[in-house]
Design an enzyme around this catalytic site. Structure first.
Site, mmCIF file in Angstrom:
data_model
loop_
_atom_site.group_PDB
_atom_site.id
_atom_site.type_symbol
_atom_site.label_atom_id
_atom_site.label_comp_id
_atom_site.label_asym_id
_atom_site.label_seq_id
_atom_site.Cartn_x
_atom_site.Cartn_y
_atom_site.Cartn_z
ATOM 1 N N GLY A 46 18.100 -14.561 139.412
ATOM 2 C CA GLY A 46 18.628 -13.156 139.492
ATOM 3 C C GLY A 46 19.200 -13.230 140.947
ATOM 4 O O GLY A 46 20.340 -12.723 141.125
ATOM 5 N N CYS A 47 18.590 -13.700 141.727
ATOM 6 C CA CYS A 47 18.954 -13.736 143.299
ATOM 7 C C CYS A 47 20.135 -14.482 143.477
ATOM 8 O O CYS A 47 21.137 -14.113 144.135
ATOM 9 C CB CYS A 47 17.929 -14.084 144.361
ATOM 10 S SG CYS A 47 16.550 -12.790 144.223
ATOM 11 N N THR A 48 20.281 -15.931 142.676
ATOM 12 C CA THR A 48 21.198 -16.650 142.879
ATOM 13 C C THR A 48 22.578 -16.197 142.188
ATOM 14 O O THR A 48 23.668 -15.914 142.717
ATOM 15 C CB THR A 48 21.187 -17.806 141.930
ATOM 16 O OG1 THR A 48 19.999 -18.474 142.691
ATOM 17 C CG2 THR A 48 22.310 -18.882 142.149
ATOM 18 N N ALA A 51 23.946 -13.309 144.631
ATOM 19 C CA ALA A 51 24.489 -13.913 145.800
ATOM 20 C C ALA A 51 25.868 -14.326 145.472
ATOM 21 O O ALA A 51 26.723 -14.209 146.290
ATOM 22 C CB ALA A 51 23.381 -15.054 146.307
#
Length: 157
Positions: A46-48, A51
């Site tokens: 999710g964070c990738t 970002a």
């Protein structure tokens, strides 16, 4: 749980280390709009996705007068690998003691698979050039967040 920021609140000033080990500061009156987004952990799916969405929108955000800062509780070396692996061209900041996350209301109680614990709440705070909060969003979804943020900021005509 920290108090959440709302539109019109003064944005807490801070200085944190970025993925290169340098200091990045946000202080009132920097003259630009700044999107400060908080994410739980570098190099997770999710964070990738989030970002990379910011990376892909960065030129148009900057052209509209917005800078982007990503903040997580990850150490500098993990942020450096994340930035290199995903070719992220905006600052990723390390908030290992989560003091800045707490000041921004992005650290608190979370629930996952029936467990309750303290952690980083995926959040985005937009700070205006005078250092005031112009938009505060908490518990945002990683996928589609940048597109929604652009709509909320009226950047998509």
């Amino acid at each position: 749980m920290a108090n959440r920021l709302v539109t019109g609140d003064p944005a807490p000033a801070f200085t944190l280390k970025d993925s290169t080990g340098g200091d990045i500061s946000l202080s009132p009156g920097n003259g630009r709009h700044t999107i400060v987004y908080f994410y739980p952990a570098a190099s997770t799916p999710g964070c990738t996705k989030e970002a990379c969405d910011f990376r892909d929108s960065l030129a148009s955000l900057q052209a509209a007068g917005y800078d982007v800062l990503g903040i997580s509780p990850d150490p500098v070396d993990k942020l450096a690998k994340f930035a290199a692996n995903e070719e992220l061209s905006f600052p990723l900041l390390s908030d290992e003691d989560h003091a800045v996350s707490e000041a921004y209301g992005a650290w608190g109680e979370k629930k996952n698979y029936g467990k309750t614990y303290e952690g980083l709440i995926r959040s985005t705070i937009v700070v205006d050039p005078e250092g005031k909060v112009s938009l505060a969003q908490y518990n945002v979804r990683a996928t589609g967040h940048v597109a929604k943020l652009r709509r909320d900021l009226k950047l998509d005509a």
